[in-house]
Design a protein around this motif. Sequence first.
Motif, PDB file in Angstrom:
ATOM      1  N   HIS A 111      16.005  10.072  24.735  1.00  9.58           N
ATOM      2  CA  HIS A 111      15.663  11.472  24.503  1.00  9.58           C
ATOM      3  C   HIS A 111      16.950  12.263  24.303  1.00  9.58           C
ATOM      4  CE1 HIS A 111      11.379  11.286  25.490  1.00  9.58           C
ATOM      5  NE2 HIS A 111      11.720  10.384  26.377  1.00  9.58           N
ATOM      6  N   THR A 112      16.903  13.238  23.409  1.00  4.72           N
ATOM      7  CA  THR A 112      18.084  14.066  23.195  1.00  4.72           C
ATOM      8  C   THR A 112      18.165  15.182  24.225  1.00  4.72           C
ATOM      9  OG1 THR A 112      16.863  15.400  21.592  1.00  4.72           O
ATOM     10  CG2 THR A 112      18.196  13.574  20.736  1.00  4.72           C
ATOM     11  N   ARG A 113      17.012  15.598  24.774  1.00  3.91           N
ATOM     12  CA  ARG A 113      16.982  16.619  25.814  1.00  3.91           C
ATOM     13  C   ARG A 113      16.628  15.976  27.143  1.00  3.91           C
ATOM     14  NH1 ARG A 113      12.668  20.525  23.508  1.00  3.91           N
ATOM     15  NH2 ARG A 113      11.995  18.588  22.623  1.00  3.91           N
ATOM     16  N   PRO A 114      17.157  16.483  28.243  1.00  3.70           N
ATOM     17  CA  PRO A 114      16.801  15.926  29.543  1.00  3.70           C
ATOM     18  C   PRO A 114      15.332  16.192  29.871  1.00  3.70           C
ATOM     19  CG  PRO A 114      18.323  17.777  29.788  1.00  3.70           C
ATOM     20  CD  PRO A 114      18.135  17.547  28.330  1.00  3.70           C
ATOM     21  N   ILE A 115      14.710  15.241  30.541  1.00  2.00           N
ATOM     22  CA  ILE A 115      13.327  15.403  30.974  1.00  2.00           C
ATOM     23  C   ILE A 115      13.343  16.172  32.285  1.00  2.00           C
ATOM     24  CG2 ILE A 115      11.290  14.173  31.768  1.00  2.00           C
ATOM     25  CD1 ILE A 115      11.969  11.993  29.807  1.00  2.00           C
ATOM     26  N   LEU A 116      12.575  17.244  32.358  1.00  2.00           N
ATOM     27  CA  LEU A 116      12.621  18.139  33.512  1.00  2.00           C
ATOM     28  C   LEU A 116      12.009  17.548  34.774  1.00  2.00           C
ATOM     29  CD1 LEU A 116      11.723  21.503  31.743  1.00  2.00           C
ATOM     30  CD2 LEU A 116      13.978  20.650  32.411  1.00  2.00           C
ATOM     31  N   HIS A 117      10.946  16.792  34.642  1.00  2.00           N
ATOM     32  CA  HIS A 117      10.214  16.321  35.819  1.00  2.00           C
ATOM     33  C   HIS A 117      10.243  14.804  35.970  1.00  2.00           C
ATOM     34  CE1 HIS A 117       8.831  20.394  36.301  1.00  2.00           C
ATOM     35  NE2 HIS A 117       8.431  20.395  35.044  1.00  2.00           N
ATOM     36  N   GLY A 118      11.208  14.140  35.414  1.00  2.38           N
ATOM     37  CA  GLY A 118      11.279  12.687  35.506  1.00  2.38           C
ATOM     38  C   GLY A 118      10.410  12.040  34.444  1.00  2.38           C
ATOM     39  N   GLY A 119      10.662  10.792  34.202  1.00  2.00           N
ATOM     40  CA  GLY A 119       9.907  10.068  33.193  1.00  2.00           C
ATOM     41  C   GLY A 119       8.672   9.400  33.774  1.00  2.00           C
ATOM     42  N   ILE A 120       7.846   8.874  32.890  1.00  2.00           N
ATOM     43  CA  ILE A 120       6.611   8.203  33.305  1.00  2.00           C
ATOM     44  C   ILE A 120       6.925   6.964  34.143  1.00  2.00           C
ATOM     45  CG2 ILE A 120       6.296   6.739  31.256  1.00  2.00           C
ATOM     46  CD1 ILE A 120       3.530   8.672  33.031  1.00  2.00           C
ATOM     47  N   GLY A 121       7.977   6.254  33.806  1.00  2.00           N
ATOM     48  CA  GLY A 121       8.356   5.067  34.572  1.00  2.00           C
ATOM     49  C   GLY A 121       8.679   5.399  36.013  1.00  2.00           C
ATOM     50  N   GLU A 122       9.459   6.461  36.201  1.00  2.00           N
ATOM     51  CA  GLU A 122       9.811   6.896  37.555  1.00  2.00           C
ATOM     52  C   GLU A 122       8.554   7.308  38.328  1.00  2.00           C
ATOM     53  OE1 GLU A 122      12.762  10.097  39.783  1.00  2.00           O
ATOM     54  OE2 GLU A 122      12.282  10.378  37.660  1.00  2.00           O
ATOM     55  N   SER A 123       7.658   8.041  37.672  1.00  2.00           N
ATOM     56  CA  SER A 123       6.408   8.459  38.319  1.00  2.00           C
ATOM     57  C   SER A 123       5.556   7.258  38.703  1.00  2.00           C
ATOM     58  CB  SER A 123       5.608   9.380  37.404  1.00  2.00           C
ATOM     59  OG  SER A 123       6.294  10.586  37.192  1.00  2.00           O
ATOM     60  N   ASN A 124       5.491   6.264  37.827  1.00  2.00           N
ATOM     61  CA  ASN A 124       4.733   5.040  38.130  1.00  2.00           C
ATOM     62  C   ASN A 124       5.282   4.363  39.394  1.00  2.00           C
ATOM     63  OD1 ASN A 124       2.930   5.139  35.964  1.00  2.00           O
ATOM     64  ND2 ASN A 124       4.270   3.952  34.624  1.00  2.00           N
ATOM     65  N   ALA A 125       6.589   4.186  39.443  1.00  2.00           N
ATOM     66  CA  ALA A 125       7.218   3.493  40.570  1.00  2.00           C
ATOM     67  C   ALA A 125       7.054   4.274  41.871  1.00  2.00           C
ATOM     68  CB  ALA A 125       8.696   3.240  40.276  1.00  2.00           C
TER      69      ALA A 125
END
Length: 157
Positions: A98-112
Motif C-alpha cells: 500500500h502507498t498509504r498507511p493503513i489506519l486500523h491494521g490490516g486484515i491479516g493482523e485482525s485475523n491473528a
Amino acid sequence: MSTLDVYVGMCEVRSGKGAQILRSTLGSCVGIGILWPQRGVCALAHCLLPESAVPSTQLSAKYVTDAIPSLLASIGATADHYSELDAVVAGGAFMMPHTRPILHGGIGESNALTAQRLLAEAGIRVIHTETGGHVGRQLSIHCDTQRFVVRSFERVI
C-alpha cells in the motif's frame, strides 16, 4: 506406514489422526491448528476474515469466529476438554503493498488477533504463534506425532 497429506483450503476445517498431515498455505489468512495429544487427533482451519455478523450453524472457517467452534466440534472437544488442547496460530501477514498507511491494521493482523483472543477466552493454550510480517507461510500438523511445522516464503512480485 506412509503419510497422507490432507490439504486444508481457504475457508475449510479438517480434522485428522494417525499418519495424516494437515497442511494449509497462508498469506493474510490465518491458520488455526488444534492438537489433542491424549486423543491423538488434530484439526486445522484456514480462515479468511476475523468476524462474522451471523454465526454459522455448520462447520465453517470463513470467519475466525466460526472456525474456533468448528475446530472443536470436528474433534469432539467440549469445554471439559479445553485444558487438554494445544493451539497453533500462523499466517496473518500483510501481503498487499500500500502507498498509504493503513489506519486500523490490516486484515491479516485482525485475523491473528481475533484467533488469539478467542483461544485465550476459551482457555485453550496457544503453544506457538507465527503471524504478521510480509511473508507467506505453510502450516503443517503431523497428527501421529502431534507436532507442527511452519515454513515461511517470500512474496514474489
